[in-house]
Design a protein around this motif. Sequence first.
Motif, PDB file in Angstrom:
ATOM      1  N   MET A 136      49.183   2.372 -14.479  1.00 23.09           N
ATOM      2  CA  MET A 136      49.700   3.447 -13.633  1.00 23.09           C
ATOM      3  C   MET A 136      48.534   4.242 -13.079  1.00 23.09           C
ATOM      4  O   MET A 136      47.379   3.848 -13.218  1.00 23.09           O
ATOM      5  N   ARG A 137      48.829   5.366 -12.459  1.00 22.35           N
ATOM      6  CA  ARG A 137      47.789   6.213 -11.891  1.00 22.35           C
ATOM      7  C   ARG A 137      46.989   6.893 -12.996  1.00 22.35           C
ATOM      8  O   ARG A 137      47.437   6.967 -14.134  1.00 22.35           O
ATOM      9  N   PRO A 138      45.819   7.421 -12.655  1.00 21.05           N
ATOM     10  CA  PRO A 138      45.028   8.139 -13.665  1.00 21.05           C
ATOM     11  C   PRO A 138      45.794   9.327 -14.236  1.00 21.05           C
ATOM     12  O   PRO A 138      46.735   9.837 -13.630  1.00 21.05           O
ATOM     13  N   LEU A 139      45.339   9.774 -15.397  1.00 19.40           N
ATOM     14  CA  LEU A 139      45.982  10.903 -16.062  1.00 19.40           C
ATOM     15  C   LEU A 139      45.910  12.165 -15.210  1.00 19.40           C
ATOM     16  O   LEU A 139      44.929  12.414 -14.518  1.00 19.40           O
ATOM     17  N   GLY A 140      46.947  12.972 -15.313  1.00 22.26           N
ATOM     18  CA  GLY A 140      47.001  14.280 -14.684  1.00 22.26           C
ATOM     19  C   GLY A 140      48.158  15.050 -15.282  1.00 22.26           C
ATOM     20  O   GLY A 140      49.176  14.452 -15.644  1.00 22.26           O
ATOM     21  N   VAL A 141      48.015  16.356 -15.411  1.00 23.15           N
ATOM     22  CA  VAL A 141      49.072  17.136 -16.050  1.00 23.15           C
ATOM     23  C   VAL A 141      49.601  18.235 -15.139  1.00 23.15           C
ATOM     24  O   VAL A 141      50.326  19.123 -15.593  1.00 23.15           O
ATOM     25  N   THR A 142      49.269  18.189 -13.847  1.00 21.22           N
ATOM     26  CA  THR A 142      49.721  19.247 -12.938  1.00 21.22           C
ATOM     27  C   THR A 142      50.608  18.736 -11.813  1.00 21.22           C
ATOM     28  O   THR A 142      51.248  19.538 -11.138  1.00 21.22           O
TER      29      THR A 142
ATOM     30  N   GLY B 297      46.527  27.913 -11.635  1.00 26.84           N
ATOM     31  CA  GLY B 297      47.349  27.187 -10.673  1.00 26.84           C
ATOM     32  C   GLY B 297      46.708  27.103  -9.301  1.00 26.84           C
ATOM     33  O   GLY B 297      46.710  26.038  -8.667  1.00 26.84           O
ATOM     34  N   TRP B 298      46.136  28.228  -8.829  1.00 24.12           N
ATOM     35  CA  TRP B 298      45.483  28.192  -7.516  1.00 24.12           C
ATOM     36  C   TRP B 298      44.288  27.248  -7.555  1.00 24.12           C
ATOM     37  O   TRP B 298      44.088  26.457  -6.626  1.00 24.12           O
ATOM     38  N   GLY B 299      43.499  27.312  -8.627  1.00 21.70           N
ATOM     39  CA  GLY B 299      42.341  26.426  -8.728  1.00 21.70           C
ATOM     40  C   GLY B 299      42.735  24.961  -8.812  1.00 21.70           C
ATOM     41  O   GLY B 299      42.113  24.108  -8.178  1.00 21.70           O
ATOM     42  N   ALA B 300      43.791  24.664  -9.576  1.00 16.30           N
ATOM     43  CA  ALA B 300      44.228  23.275  -9.718  1.00 16.30           C
ATOM     44  C   ALA B 300      44.818  22.739  -8.419  1.00 16.30           C
ATOM     45  O   ALA B 300      44.580  21.586  -8.044  1.00 16.30           O
ATOM     46  N   MET B 301      45.593  23.572  -7.726  1.00 15.44           N
ATOM     47  CA  MET B 301      46.171  23.113  -6.469  1.00 15.44           C
ATOM     48  C   MET B 301      45.089  22.892  -5.422  1.00 15.44           C
ATOM     49  O   MET B 301      45.054  21.860  -4.749  1.00 15.44           O
ATOM     50  N   THR B 302      44.162  23.840  -5.304  1.00 17.27           N
ATOM     51  CA  THR B 302      43.115  23.747  -4.294  1.00 17.27           C
ATOM     52  C   THR B 302      42.096  22.666  -4.643  1.00 17.27           C
ATOM     53  O   THR B 302      41.536  22.022  -3.746  1.00 17.27           O
ATOM     54  N   GLY B 303      41.854  22.447  -5.941  1.00 20.57           N
ATOM     55  CA  GLY B 303      40.931  21.398  -6.382  1.00 20.57           C
ATOM     56  C   GLY B 303      41.589  20.051  -6.550  1.00 20.57           C
ATOM     57  O   GLY B 303      40.939  19.089  -6.963  1.00 20.57           O
ATOM     58  N   ILE B 304      42.895  19.978  -6.240  1.00 21.33           N
ATOM     59  CA  ILE B 304      43.707  18.749  -6.334  1.00 21.33           C
ATOM     60  C   ILE B 304      43.641  18.186  -7.761  1.00 21.33           C
ATOM     61  O   ILE B 304      43.472  16.982  -7.977  1.00 21.33           O
ATOM     62  N   GLY B 305      43.783  19.063  -8.740  1.00 16.30           N
ATOM     63  CA  GLY B 305      43.802  18.636 -10.129  1.00 16.30           C
ATOM     64  C   GLY B 305      43.127  19.669 -11.011  1.00 16.30           C
ATOM     65  O   GLY B 305      42.574  20.661 -10.534  1.00 16.30           O
ATOM     66  N   CYS B 306      43.188  19.420 -12.316  1.00 14.51           N
ATOM     67  CA  CYS B 306      42.621  20.362 -13.274  1.00 14.51           C
ATOM     68  C   CYS B 306      41.542  19.665 -14.105  1.00 14.51           C
ATOM     69  O   CYS B 306      40.917  18.713 -13.647  1.00 14.51           O
ATOM     70  N   THR B 307      41.331  20.126 -15.323  1.00 15.59           N
ATOM     71  CA  THR B 307      40.316  19.517 -16.172  1.00 15.59           C
ATOM     72  C   THR B 307      40.652  18.067 -16.516  1.00 15.59           C
ATOM     73  O   THR B 307      39.749  17.268 -16.746  1.00 15.59           O
ATOM     74  N   VAL B 308      41.934  17.734 -16.559  1.00 18.91           N
ATOM     75  CA  VAL B 308      42.322  16.353 -16.847  1.00 18.91           C
ATOM     76  C   VAL B 308      42.290  15.510 -15.583  1.00 18.91           C
ATOM     77  O   VAL B 308      41.676  14.448 -15.539  1.00 18.91           O
ATOM     78  N   GLY B 309      42.946  15.972 -14.515  1.00 20.86           N
ATOM     79  CA  GLY B 309      43.038  15.175 -13.304  1.00 20.86           C
ATOM     80  C   GLY B 309      41.744  15.086 -12.522  1.00 20.86           C
ATOM     81  O   GLY B 309      41.273  13.996 -12.193  1.00 20.86           O
ATOM     82  N   THR B 310      41.132  16.233 -12.210  1.00 20.27           N
ATOM     83  CA  THR B 310      39.933  16.242 -11.371  1.00 20.27           C
ATOM     84  C   THR B 310      38.668  15.938 -12.168  1.00 20.27           C
ATOM     85  O   THR B 310      37.872  15.083 -11.783  1.00 20.27           O
ATOM     86  N   LEU B 311      38.467  16.644 -13.307  1.00 17.83           N
ATOM     87  CA  LEU B 311      37.238  16.443 -14.071  1.00 17.83           C
ATOM     88  C   LEU B 311      37.257  15.133 -14.847  1.00 17.83           C
ATOM     89  O   LEU B 311      36.392  14.273 -14.639  1.00 17.83           O
ATOM     90  N   LEU B 312      38.220  14.953 -15.746  1.00 22.36           N
ATOM     91  CA  LEU B 312      38.230  13.746 -16.571  1.00 22.36           C
ATOM     92  C   LEU B 312      38.484  12.491 -15.740  1.00 22.36           C
ATOM     93  O   LEU B 312      37.646  11.596 -15.665  1.00 22.36           O
ATOM     94  N   SER B 313      39.660  12.423 -15.106  1.00 22.13           N
ATOM     95  CA  SER B 313      40.010  11.213 -14.367  1.00 22.13           C
ATOM     96  C   SER B 313      39.087  10.994 -13.177  1.00 22.13           C
ATOM     97  O   SER B 313      38.675   9.872 -12.898  1.00 22.13           O
ATOM     98  N   GLY B 314      38.760  12.068 -12.452  1.00 21.87           N
ATOM     99  CA  GLY B 314      37.879  11.933 -11.301  1.00 21.87           C
ATOM    100  C   GLY B 314      36.452  11.617 -11.691  1.00 21.87           C
ATOM    101  O   GLY B 314      35.834  10.701 -11.151  1.00 21.87           O
ATOM    102  N   GLY B 315      35.903  12.390 -12.633  1.00 19.76           N
ATOM    103  CA  GLY B 315      34.531  12.146 -13.059  1.00 19.76           C
ATOM    104  C   GLY B 315      34.355  10.769 -13.657  1.00 19.76           C
ATOM    105  O   GLY B 315      33.369  10.073 -13.380  1.00 19.76           O
TER     106      GLY B 315
END
Length: 426
Positions: free
Chosen positions: A286-292, A376-394
């Motif tokens: 499936m798609r990478p992990l994300g919680v938002t 929420g504003w940071g996660a929406m604007t960054g298209i993810g949070c520590t799980v979606g943008t940092l972990l899965s993206g990095g």
Amino acid sequence: MTDSSWGLGAGGTAAGQHAAGAASAYWQPVAAAVLLLALWPLQQALLQRDGGRTLVFALAIGLALGVVLQRSRFCFYCHARDWLQRDDPRGILAIILALAVGVVGMTVVQSSWVPNPQAGQLPPDMHIGPVSWVLVLAGLAFGAGMLVSGSCISAHWYRLAEGSAASPFALLGTALGFALGFQTWNPLYSLAVADAPVVWLPQHLGYGGALLLQLGVLAAWAAWVWQRHVQQRQRSLPLATAPMAATLAAPRSLPALWRSLWQGRWNYALGGLLVGLIATAAIVRMRPLGVTALLGSQVRGALQGQGWVPDRLNGLDGFAGCATLPAATWATPNALVLLGLLAGAFIAAFASRQFRPSLPTGRDAGRGLLGGVLLGWGAMTGIGCTVGTLLSGGMAGALSGWVFGAAMLLMLWLGFRLQTWWTSRA
């Protein structure tokens, strides 16, 4: 509540804890089994739907993630705080380990999807977003949200399953932050995001070069963290060394091993290793992990139905990440991951006697709501949070993941420095 209240390693040596652990050894596995069996009808119902096997896989991934997060206390905010404020490097080294394991795992998987990364094609569905000052601003806002609310979004989800007083308000605030983010997205997109580069490191360095660069940076970071820790200890700065030794003590029997799973907290390194492996396993089916994504899509759908959010959010749905496009059904892989995370965290908290609901205070509500809005504003604007943008993206080699993480860490460092300065003046 501080981490010390959860204990370390095998859960302490006090006689009362030992007696309670021995008594609970009989009912804990029964309780966990009953809770797991309660999910069996849901699993059978999911198998009857289109893509049922993927949905069941997503539920299983979420269950595993929830158990690991809760038992290892894997929290970006707490680990950064312990490192920056208490000179305890174990948590931040666990994050580095999770990233390193995921970088290797995702490189292997992506190389089978896109054999020639320099041909211009991006791997499908991976969290690779645009890099601009807007992303930096999103990371700073997310870091500020962690400082105020006391956790990142993923930790608020598993702490919700523990009965946290602040987490419900933080998640409500996160929904409000998403609503605010939807209002500011189009102006920010036109100003800086539309022309921002989408940088996938293997596309520029090849898989080998990107892997060496990322592992090299992580290794240098880990070495610097450890060297700084050693230097601080040589200056006789306070550090609880006895609990650190306790985390390395191995159980002497199978019953002791079983009890150690449900007492105290798991070893930091084990938590980091398992998070990296789970993140890699998730992308196999499936798609990478994300919680938002689920929260964001629900907020977007509700607000668009009322005309409070623009019908068109420029470019947003074209970026890979924690998508907020409203879904036609509740049964999506992301929703099942989140449901599994909550269920897994609840099972782990219940079995370990860490389900401790408490009534919220005004301070809990206030810091939860305010911190949640920033999250929420940071996660929406960054298209993810520590799980979606940092972990899965990095892990996928997205420069956006590393930039988001660096901005978030910078804000935490500034916030802790400000707290120290303010305390010294009091």
